[in-house]
Design an enzyme around this catalytic site. Structure first.
Site, short mmCIF file in Angstrom:
data_model
loop_
_atom_site.label_atom_id
_atom_site.label_comp_id
_atom_site.label_asym_id
_atom_site.label_seq_id
_atom_site.Cartn_x
_atom_site.Cartn_y
_atom_site.Cartn_z
N LYS A 17 0.83 -1.21 0.00
CA LYS A 17 0.00 0.00 0.00
C LYS A 17 0.86 1.26 0.00
O LYS A 17 0.64 2.16 -0.79
CB LYS A 17 -0.93 0.02 1.23
CG LYS A 17 -1.89 -1.16 1.31
CD LYS A 17 -2.82 -1.06 2.51
CE LYS A 17 -2.14 -1.13 3.85
NZ LYS A 17 -1.53 -2.43 4.18
N ARG A 92 -9.69 0.71 8.58
CA ARG A 92 -9.25 -0.64 8.91
C ARG A 92 -10.33 -1.40 9.66
O ARG A 92 -10.15 -2.59 9.93
CB ARG A 92 -8.04 -0.53 9.83
CG ARG A 92 -6.72 -0.93 9.23
CD ARG A 92 -5.68 -0.75 10.32
NE ARG A 92 -4.45 -1.40 10.03
CZ ARG A 92 -3.42 -0.82 9.41
NH1 ARG A 92 -3.52 0.40 8.95
NH2 ARG A 92 -2.31 -1.48 9.24
N ARG A 131 11.62 -5.36 5.25
CA ARG A 131 11.52 -4.01 4.68
C ARG A 131 12.12 -2.93 5.60
O ARG A 131 12.15 -3.07 6.81
CB ARG A 131 10.07 -3.68 4.33
CG ARG A 131 9.17 -3.43 5.51
CD ARG A 131 7.73 -3.22 5.05
NE ARG A 131 6.84 -3.04 6.19
CZ ARG A 131 5.53 -2.89 6.09
NH1 ARG A 131 4.93 -2.93 4.92
NH2 ARG A 131 4.80 -2.71 7.18
N ARG A 165 10.93 -0.44 11.18
CA ARG A 165 9.86 -0.25 12.16
C ARG A 165 9.93 -1.30 13.27
O ARG A 165 10.23 -2.46 13.01
CB ARG A 165 8.50 -0.33 11.47
CG ARG A 165 8.12 0.97 10.81
CD ARG A 165 6.97 0.81 9.88
NE ARG A 165 5.90 -0.02 10.39
CZ ARG A 165 4.80 -0.31 9.71
NH1 ARG A 165 4.63 0.16 8.51
NH2 ARG A 165 3.87 -1.08 10.24
N ARG A 176 -0.71 -9.35 13.01
CA ARG A 176 -1.26 -8.26 12.18
C ARG A 176 -2.08 -8.83 11.03
O ARG A 176 -3.09 -8.25 10.63
CB ARG A 176 -0.12 -7.36 11.68
CG ARG A 176 0.39 -6.46 12.81
CD ARG A 176 1.80 -5.99 12.59
NE ARG A 176 1.93 -5.13 11.43
CZ ARG A 176 3.11 -4.85 10.86
NH1 ARG A 176 4.21 -5.37 11.33
NH2 ARG A 176 3.14 -4.05 9.82
P1 ADP Z 1 0.87 -2.06 8.00
O1 ADP Z 1 -0.16 -1.74 6.96
O2 ADP Z 1 2.10 -2.62 7.40
O3 ADP Z 1 0.34 -2.89 9.15
P2 ADP Z 1 0.84 0.69 9.01
O4 ADP Z 1 2.02 1.58 9.01
O5 ADP Z 1 -0.31 1.04 8.14
O6 ADP Z 1 1.42 -0.74 8.67
O7 ADP Z 1 0.28 0.55 10.49
C1 ADP Z 1 1.12 0.22 11.58
C2 ADP Z 1 0.28 0.09 12.87
O8 ADP Z 1 -0.38 1.34 13.15
C3 ADP Z 1 -0.85 -0.93 12.82
O9 ADP Z 1 -0.41 -2.26 13.10
C4 ADP Z 1 -1.78 -0.37 13.91
O10 ADP Z 1 -1.31 -0.64 15.22
C5 ADP Z 1 -1.68 1.13 13.71
N1 ADP Z 1 -2.68 1.63 12.72
C6 ADP Z 1 -2.44 2.20 11.52
N2 ADP Z 1 -3.59 2.55 10.91
C7 ADP Z 1 -4.59 2.18 11.77
C8 ADP Z 1 -6.01 2.25 11.71
N3 ADP Z 1 -6.64 2.77 10.65
N4 ADP Z 1 -6.71 1.78 12.75
C9 ADP Z 1 -6.10 1.25 13.84
N5 ADP Z 1 -4.77 1.14 13.96
C10 ADP Z 1 -4.01 1.60 12.93
#
Ligand code: ADP
Length: 222
Positions: A17, A92, A131, A165, A176
């Site tokens: 994404k 999400r 990554r 990260r 996840r």
């Molecule tokens: P990825 O898509 O690889 O899991 P992100 O950078 O999008 O990584 O998100 C990292 C973390 O941030 C998630 O595992 C969650 O804890 C939190 N997060 C991000 N976006 C949301 C969301 N829309 N709702 C709830 N938690 C979120």
């Protein structure tokens, strides 16, 4: 009616994404809104939302809907978003999807497309665990799939500040993916029901996927 495009990228961690959102951002003059990036910035600057989100993110669980919705609403209201946005990592959950509908209605905007990046879960652990990102310009790299020309040096801006990260390890990726399937994957049917869903095969090479996405986005924003 506000015709600035709104695109949503759906897909599990590792689906690409962020990588694809960055390409679309440049190509179409849109702004990438990554709730993950916004939350990491809140954690780094120690805001109350960041303090609440820190441990939850490290565990791989979802941050509370209210915190994420507030952060997204504030960011969406900033001037640069007027040209259109790509939502990466939001919504999400069903509650976030409904909140987004309300937010967009208030702003007179509509969703041009919710694009599901279709991948095999089995490949995601390796993609995520390998990554890292340039701290200078945000370009993404990978131990196996996207190695910089000079080891440790960003091809984009020359920085040597590479970041991994805290949640990108084999232990948290499994959790996840479970959270994704339980709470986020149902949004695919939600957007299908609204006639906004587009599916893209995201298992190929980065450039091939981005070519499919470009023509899709061209079509839905024309
Ligand atoms: P990825 O898509 O690889 O899991 P992100 O950078 O999008 O990584 O998100 C990292 C973390 O941030 C998630 O595992 C969650 O804890 C939190 N997060 C991000 N976006 C949301 C969301 N829309 N709702 C709830 N938690 C979120």
């Amino acid at each position: 009616m506000n015709t600035a495009p709104v695109l949503i990228l759906l897909g599990p961690p590792g689906a690409g994404k962020g990588t694809q959102a960055r390409k679309l951002e440049k190509q179409f003059g849109l702004v990438q809104l990554s709730t993950g990036d916004l939350l990491r910035a809140a954690v780094a600057s120690g805001t109350p939302a960041g303090k609440a989100a820190d441990a939850v993110m490290k565990s791989g669980a979802f941050v509370s809907d209210q915190i994420v919705i507030n952060i997204l609403r504030d960011r969406l209201g900033e001037a640069d978003c007027a040209s259109g946005v790509i939502l990466d990592g939001f919504p999400r959950t069903a509650i976030q999807a409904e909140a987004l509908d309300v937010l967009l209605t208030e702003r007179g905007q509509k969703i041009n497309a919710a694009i599901s990046l279709e991948v095999d879960d089995a490949a995601m652990v390796e993609r995520v665990a390998g990554r890292y990102t340039c701290g200078g310009c945000g370009e993404g790299f990978h131990d196996s799939f996207k190695i910089p020309t000079r080891a440790g040096v960003c091809d984009g801006c020359g920085s040597i500040d590479m970041k991994r990260r805290a949640d990108d390890n084999a232990e948290t990726v499994g959790g996840r993916l479970v959270a994704y399937h339980a709470q986020t994957a149902p949004l695919i049917s939600y957007y299908e029901g609204k006639g906004a869903l587009q599916r893209v095969d995201a298992m190929g090479a980065i450039d091939a996927i981005s070519a499919s996405l470009s023509s899709l986005v061209q079509g839905v924003t024309a």
